[in-house]
Write an enzyme that holds these catalytic residues in place. Structure first.
Site: not given
Ligand code: NAD
Length: 261
Positions: A156, A143
């Site tokens: 985070y 991130s």
């Molecule tokens: P999202 O909520 O759509 O997806 C998160 C995923 O993690 C889901 O499939 C959920 O079921 C899974 N998950 C959560 N807890 C879990 C557990 N205990 N065991 C197994 N799976 C679990 O979120 P996203 O935005 O797609 O995020 C994905 C990654 O991208 C994350 O690591 C997040 O920190 C990172 N990220 C997201 C953003 C953003 O703006 N969306 C920005 C930077 C980084």
């Protein structure tokens, strides 16, 4: 690029960025293990769609990323079913927003476990096979918060900085074995994770939804646009290509200029 002989495990791929990366890898022919939580029927629909859309085999693992034993078992099951785990995308992540003095201890533990330690456990389990085959691609969804902080996101920001440290170490350990390890560091991507943190941020900062979107979320993103999941998946795909064989230990920003500031 063809990933036809490859198998990819993508953690946290029942929605958002992970699902898009899983579908992109399947599009190049890789067999896939998707993982994450959610409605069982919806997950089965996504799993079956990957097989139907791309003609690959796609398995689902319900491994809980807070549990080391679950993670090791997920990798082992993938190796048994497909013969190898060649690509590991450590993507599962959760967020919680609170002033540090009120930050619930169990939320801290959960975020450190899912966003950081889970990657260690998965890499630890997949590394011997990658080393033996002299090829591996490890991609960690970090991130902009692996490079810069924001208030109220202590767990985070800490976990994502830690993930980058793990990434660099793994890159060095894999360097002579054809294994690359890299972080992709998006700014704000429009996904359920971002949507879910809006109410907490509204509360923590006493703002309306529109103010949170424009003045908080996109305030740091100079382009004033959300990153798309397809853009993140394209970078993940490129990191799996031969063109990226010498890219390792990197933490690549895709944040509309956020961390340039
Ligand atoms: P999202 O909520 O759509 O997806 C998160 C995923 O993690 C889901 O499939 C959920 O079921 C899974 N998950 C959560 N807890 C879990 C557990 N205990 N065991 C197994 N799976 C679990 O979120 P996203 O935005 O797609 O995020 C994905 C990654 O991208 C994350 O690591 C997040 O920190 C990172 N990220 C997201 C953003 C953003 O703006 N969306 C920005 C930077 C980084």
């Amino acid at each position: 690029m063809s990933l036809k002989s490859r198998t990819a495990v993508v953690t946290g791929s029942t929605s958002g960025i992970g699902l898009c990366i899983a579908r992109a890898l399947a599009g190049e022919g890789a067999n896939i293990v998707i993982n994450g939580f959610g409605d069982a029927a919806a997950i089965e629909t996504e799993r079956a769609a990957i097989e139907k859309d791309f003609g690959v085999t796609c398995a689902y693992s319900g491994a809980d990323m807070t549990k080391a034993a679950d993670i090791a078992a997920m990798i082992k099951e993938a190796e048994t079913k497909f013969g190898s785990v060649d690509i590991l995308v450590n993507n599962a992540g959760v967020q919680f927003v609170s002033p540090i003095e009120d930050f619930p201890i169990e939320k801290w533990d959960q975020i450190i476990a899912i966003n950081m330690s889970a990657a260690f456990h998965a890499i630890r389990a997949a590394f011997p096979g990658m080393k033996a085959r002299n090829w591996g691609r490890i991609i960690n969804t970090a991130s902009a918060h692996s490079k810069a902080a924001s208030p109220f996101k202590s767990a985070y920001v800490t976990a994502k900085h830690g993930l980058d440290g793990l990434n660099k170490t793994v890159a060095l350990e894999g360097a002579t074995f054809g294994i690359t390890s890299n972080c992709i560091s998006p700014g704000y991507v429009w996904t359920p994770l971002v949507e879910k943190q809006i109410p907490d941020t509204m509360k923590a900062r006493n703002l309306t939804k529109e103010q949170v979107i424009h003045d908080v979320l996109l305030a740091a993103q100079p382009t004033k646009q959300f990153v798309t999941v397809d853009q993140v998946a394209s970078l993940a795909l490129w990191l799996c290509s031969d063109a990226a064989a010498q890219v390792t230990g990197a933490n690549i920003s895709m944040d509309g200029g956020w961390t340039a500031a």
